[in-house]
Write a protein that holds these residues in place. Structure first.
Motif, mmCIF file in Angstrom:
data_model
loop_
_atom_site.group_PDB
_atom_site.id
_atom_site.type_symbol
_atom_site.label_atom_id
_atom_site.label_comp_id
_atom_site.label_asym_id
_atom_site.label_seq_id
_atom_site.Cartn_x
_atom_site.Cartn_y
_atom_site.Cartn_z
ATOM 1 N N ARG C 76 -2.695 -1.516 2.467
ATOM 2 C CA ARG C 76 -1.964 -2.762 2.677
ATOM 3 C C ARG C 76 -2.197 -3.785 1.572
ATOM 4 N NH1 ARG C 76 -4.057 -6.658 6.046
ATOM 5 N NH2 ARG C 76 -6.313 -6.653 6.263
ATOM 6 N N ASP C 77 -3.151 -3.486 0.687
ATOM 7 C CA ASP C 77 -3.395 -4.405 -0.424
ATOM 8 C C ASP C 77 -2.812 -3.909 -1.736
ATOM 9 O OD1 ASP C 77 -4.818 -6.070 1.286
ATOM 10 O OD2 ASP C 77 -6.612 -4.826 1.067
ATOM 11 N N PHE C 101 9.351 -7.900 9.192
ATOM 12 C CA PHE C 101 7.939 -7.610 9.458
ATOM 13 C C PHE C 101 7.032 -7.688 8.228
ATOM 14 C CE2 PHE C 101 4.366 -4.739 10.428
ATOM 15 C CZ PHE C 101 3.866 -5.379 11.550
ATOM 16 N N PRO C 102 7.403 -7.028 7.119
ATOM 17 C CA PRO C 102 6.512 -7.100 5.945
ATOM 18 C C PRO C 102 6.345 -8.530 5.438
ATOM 19 C CG PRO C 102 8.379 -5.637 5.523
ATOM 20 C CD PRO C 102 8.521 -6.120 6.912
ATOM 21 N N GLU C 104 6.520 -11.241 7.294
ATOM 22 C CA GLU C 104 5.665 -11.901 8.263
ATOM 23 C C GLU C 104 4.192 -11.595 7.979
ATOM 24 O OE1 GLU C 104 5.760 -11.531 12.801
ATOM 25 O OE2 GLU C 104 7.808 -11.165 12.107
ATOM 26 N N MET C 105 3.932 -10.317 7.670
ATOM 27 C CA MET C 105 2.562 -9.905 7.387
ATOM 28 C C MET C 105 2.055 -10.582 6.115
ATOM 29 S SD MET C 105 1.547 -8.011 9.797
ATOM 30 C CE MET C 105 2.601 -8.753 11.018
ATOM 31 N N ARG C 153 10.517 -7.044 0.444
ATOM 32 C CA ARG C 153 9.278 -7.687 0.014
ATOM 33 C C ARG C 153 9.184 -7.778 -1.504
ATOM 34 N NH1 ARG C 153 3.997 -5.454 0.148
ATOM 35 N NH2 ARG C 153 4.954 -3.548 0.895
#
Lengths: 279, 311, 350
Positions: C76-77, C101-102, C104-105, C153
């Motif tokens: 995720r990083d 969603f991405p 938001e994350m 994203r």
């Protein structure tokens, strides 16, 4: 042609007989609960009578009301359900999803605990709870109910977690979600149905439990399954009242059972299908 | 997020990567442990600990009615147990009760499932009605049968018996009839379980193999013997295993109906252990009986699981 | 955008117990490139993609993105977007929520999420579906939704794991073209896993061909097609695949079924070789290999002939104007530059 008709008539007759056999005791209880004290004792038994709710009024609001017992049952069942789900959801997720050594053993352990006869649990438990003064308390009963509700809930939930593709989680990680966030935002919402079914069954099993309740209950905490005995004694049986109490005790589980109709086979056979941890 | 422990390793890419794999595995293990801990602590406390304490208790004389006689007795309880006629008779009752209820459930359940499977209409009624008995508390079921069904003259079963010319019977007072009654009650409540499981299993069998068998000129009986039964075998064995475990530890459905009586006519081992502990208050000996029940359960399930694996 | 999304794989090894899924894989991807990982199933291409994404940790070796060692960085990083083969849409969220969603994350403010979602949806033409749940979408629409979620994203790397394999044939061709245009317009680096050589050939700027856990060749599709550097690649690329015929080589010529063909090879001496002939590079001539036409597969504009050349079977592709009849005997030949030679022992190109 007539042989065929004979056959189908026989099939119909047999099936109706079985439907009746299963439904009758329940229907009969309902009918009796609606009778007056004298109607219920009539011989031959009356199928046609003028129904009354007297029996219900008596058992709910008369002397020796079972209302506190219904509330007792409700507190025990709801409490057991909440505690069970809080523990079972994370455990089931770990068993279904994470990779760690000893996972197979952990899954097997959960199943194996079910081998222990309840009477073997209640004897030592009774001694312990007596020592710490937890007989006739909610926490005592709820704690011991975990012995059967937890393994059940864990295994049922595992089967739902396993239905979610791994890629779903991986997609969430790549989208930048953490493990816990993925569990909360992506996984849990998808097993909502499974969680609901599990809640239904955990509640149902807790509501129906008898052995532990009989041993651990007292004047404060006495679920309806135990309190029912008040209406039957060697000297006399309070027929209509007993019928009313039976119906009240059956009502929640029958409603839940019908609601969860489609999942009942899965709920009843959980754990047995796998016979041990998978993977 | 870059794991510093790995950077520190830095002796070469291969060693570092292995460490990284270990670190990942460790992180996963810790996460798993955190998620499992509450449930497993609860299970340890409510199942494993009681088991240990049960075995420990069984080595004591622990009589709540006569506390002055309490004390460590080693294997004395088990020695008494082996020459206890009531133990052996309760074991026999357990086996009869379990064997007959399981056999009846499977046979009736299977027959009914086959019957209903062929029905074009009305399947839904069966599926719905079948749910009713299995969701009920065995305690409530026992109570209903004891009173509204089996009470002399008042109960429907007795009413039918009288009208059939068999006369009024003391259904729960006669040792043989009492045994028949508790077996019938258990069968009544749990046959729908076998029925539902086997019906679901039947419904999942592919239809084309039956069409193929028909083209191969197999008769209805041959199709049942050679196709249906072998394919249903796993489901049948599963039902047998599950129902056996439950029947061995049945409590409420007997306790509420006969409480093990008359005398000890319907006293299965489970009930004996209960009565000894909580009615006669001989907890030490009751614990030994419970351990005996556990051993019986393990032996029987061992046999059943061996059967399941066979072939 | 340029300079973002550069990837280097250095000696990546991935063991699954005793089994080596990757046995030392190295390659580089340039920023903005459309790079395909091509290979049969089980060849290690998906494992490579997963190592790049951070979903699997390699057993040994290093992964660099933009010159930074990310071997040990969490998935995720890594700032990577991915389209999964199964799309992995979140079934309980609407299309808009899926795409959001991405973002938001990434803790993007709400005011910016809405327009970004609209923008991504417009790029893949699903603006009208934003309120639907994935379950209400067709396969093609689901695929677009997965694309939108990946591009929204503006990650530095765009991974695609067989994204077209669940679409039907017609839709696959349409989407293929759109995918290429989309990647060009975004200018993002794309890594594309596929087992379909046609997809790789048409989409990729460059590709890496995987065989049994190793990269056998890296190059532009045209390069790989024109100069396959091993027998395995020669047999994998091209449809129908290259004819591979054992033959005798002597001083620049090869002898097949008694007929001598000129090659461009300048290796002196004699030896046994495997001759590779593309079905499309064969043509009918007055003089050449004598062959009987066993079977004709008519594809409309072209036809594929199954030839029996003195016991050796050869396939050739011909245009619709010069199709012989089954049972005819014809002579076929190939230009010297179209004849590939391989070493039967090392299986490498000579």
């Amino acid at each position: 042609m007539s042989a065929r008709r004979l056959r189908s008539t026989a099939v119909l007759g047999i099936s109706l007989a079985f439907l009746l056999a299963w439904a009758f005791p329940i229907i009969w209880s309902v009918l009796n609960s609606l009778k007056t004290g004298s109607d219920v004792l009539a011989y031959p038994p009356k199928l046609v009578f003028s129904p009354t709710l007297d029996a219900y009024r008596d058992v709910l609001f008369g002397s020796g009301s079972i209302l506190p017992n219904l509330i007792s049952s409700m507190i025990i069942s709801v409490g057991t359900t909440i505690v069970t789900m809080l523990m079972a959801i994370p455990a089931a997720y770990a068993l279904a999803r994470l990779r760690f050594r000893g996972k197979k053993f952990a899954g097997f352990y959960v199943l194996a605990t079910q081998m222990l006869p309840p009477v073997g649990i209640i004897i030592p438990y009774f001694l312990v709870l007596r020592n710490i003064g937890w007989i006739d308390t909610y926490q005592g009963i709820i704690l011991i109910y975990l012995s059967f509700s937890l393994p059940f809930a864990i295994w049922l939930l595992v089967s739902y977690f396993e239905d979610i593709p791994f890629e779903m989680e991986e997609a969430a990680y790549l989208d930048g979600a953490s493990r816990l966030r993925t569990l909360w935002r992506i996984i849990i919402p998808q097993v909502r149905g499974g969680v609901a079914v599990t809640i239904v069954f955990v509640f149902l099993n807790a509501w129906n439990e008898f052995l532990f309740a009989v041993v651990l209950s007292g004047n404060t905490v006495r679920p309806v399954t135990v309190a029912m005995f008040n209406f039957v004694s060697v000297e006399q049986t309070l027929w209509a009242k007993l019928a009313a109490v039976s119906v009240l005790a059956m009502l929640p589980v029958v409603v839940l059972g019908v609601v969860a109709q489609k999942h009942i086979v899965k709920g009843l056979t959980v754990g047995a299908v796998k016979g041990g941890g998978r993977r | 997020m870059a794991p510093s422990a790995i950077a520190a390793a830095g002796t070469g890419s291969e060693a570092a990567s292995t460490d990284y794999g270990d670190a990942l595995a460790l992180r996963e293990r810790r996460f798993a442990a955190a998620l499992l801990a509450p449930a497993f602590l609860a299970l340890l406390a409510t199942t494993t600990f009681p088991l240990m304490f049960l075995i420990w208790t069984s080595a004591f004389r622990m009589d709540l009615a006569m506390p002055f006689t309490n004390g460590f007795v080693g294997f004395e309880n088990y020695r008494v147990l082996l020459s206890d006629e009531r133990f052996w008779s309760s074991l026999l009752v357990s086996l009869v009760y379990t064997g007959s209820t399981v056999a009846l459930q499977v046979v009736i359940g299977l027959a009914l499932a086959l019957l209903v499977m062929d029905m074009k209409r009305g399947q839904g009624w069966f599926r719905l009605i079948a749910i009713l008995p299995v969701v009920l508390s065995p305690a409530v079921v026992g109570m209903i049968w004891r009173t509204f069904m089996l009470a002399p003259e008042f109960g429907i079963v007795d009413f039918l018996s009288i009208n059939a010319g068999l006369g009024s019977q003391n259904w729960l007072g006669d040792p043989v009839l009492a045994m028949v009654s508790v077996i019938a009650i258990h069968t009544w409540q749990w046959t729908p379980f076998a029925f539902m499981v086997l019906l679901a299993s039947l419904a999942s069998l592919p239809e084309d193999i039956y069409e193929a068998a028909r083209l191969d000129r197999a008769s209805a009986w041959q199709r049942f013997r050679r196709i249906t039964l072998p394919l249903l075998r796993p489901a049948i064995v599963m039902v047998v295993i599950m129902r056996t475990m439950v029947a061995l530890t049945a409590f409420a459905a007997i306790f509420t109906v006969t409480a093990g009586g008359p005398g000890t006519a319907t006293e299965i081992l489970n009930l004996y252990a209960y009565r000894k502990s909580f009615t006669e208050l001989s907890i030490g000996y009751g614990a030994a009986l419970a351990v005996a029940l556990l051993i019986v359960t393990i032996i029987i399930s061992g046999i059943l699981f061996a059967l399941r694996r066979a072939k | 955008m340029s300079g973002r999304g550069q990837v280097s794989f250095r000696d990546i090894v991935k063991m699954h117990g005793e089994f080596a899924a990757l046995r030392g894989v190295s390659f580089d991807i340039k920023p903005g490139e459309f790079f395909a990982l091509l290979g049969p199933s089980g060849s290690g291409k998906s494992t490579t993609l997963r190592s790049l994404a951070g979903l699997d940790a390699p057993t040994a070796g290093r992964v660099f993105i933009d010159d930074k060692d990310v071997t040990f960085t969490d998935a995720r990083d890594r700032d990577i977007a991915m389209v999964f083969q199964s799309y992995a849409l979140y079934p309980h969220m609407t299309v808009a929520e899926n795409i959001a969603f991405p973002l938001e994350m990434a803790k993007l403010p709400k005011a910016k999420i809405g327009p970004a979602v609209q923008d991504a949806a417009r790029k893949v033409k699903i603006e009208h579906l934003l309120d639907r749940k994935p379950g209400q979408l067709s396969g093609g629409q689901q695929q677009r939704c997965a694309l939108a979620r990946a591009i929204v994203r503006k990650a530095r790397l765009f991974l695609l794991d067989e994204p077209l394999s669940n679409l039907d044939a017609k839709l696959r061709l349409e989407t293929r073209a759109e995918l290429k245009k989309l990647q060009r317009s975004l200018g993002v680096t794309a890594v594309y896993v596929t087992h379909d050589q046609e997809e790789a050939m048409t989409l990729a700027d460059r590709m890496a061909v995987f065989m049994a856990g190793e990269i056998q060749q890296v190059g532009t599709p045209a390069d790989v097609f024109a100069r396959p550097n091993s027998i395995d690649i020669a047999g994998f690329i091209g449809n129908p695949p290259m004819n591979l015929i054992p033959a005798h080589y002597a001083d620049g010529d090869v002898l097949i079924a008694g007929h001598r063909l000129k090659t461009t090879a300048a290796i002196p001496g004699e030896r046994e070789v495997i001759v590779g002939l593309r079905p499309g590079s064969l043509h009918i001539a007055a003089d050449g290999l004598k062959a009987r036409v066993d079977l004709i597969e008519d594809l409309g504009d072209t036809a594929v002939l199954d030839l029996d050349c003195d016991g050796t079977s050869i396939r050739m592709r011909v245009g619709d104007h010069d199709v012989p009849r089954e049972g005819d005997t014809i002579c076929v030949t190939a230009r010297p530059q179209d004849i590939h030679l391989f070493d039967p022992a090392t299986r490498k190109r000579l």
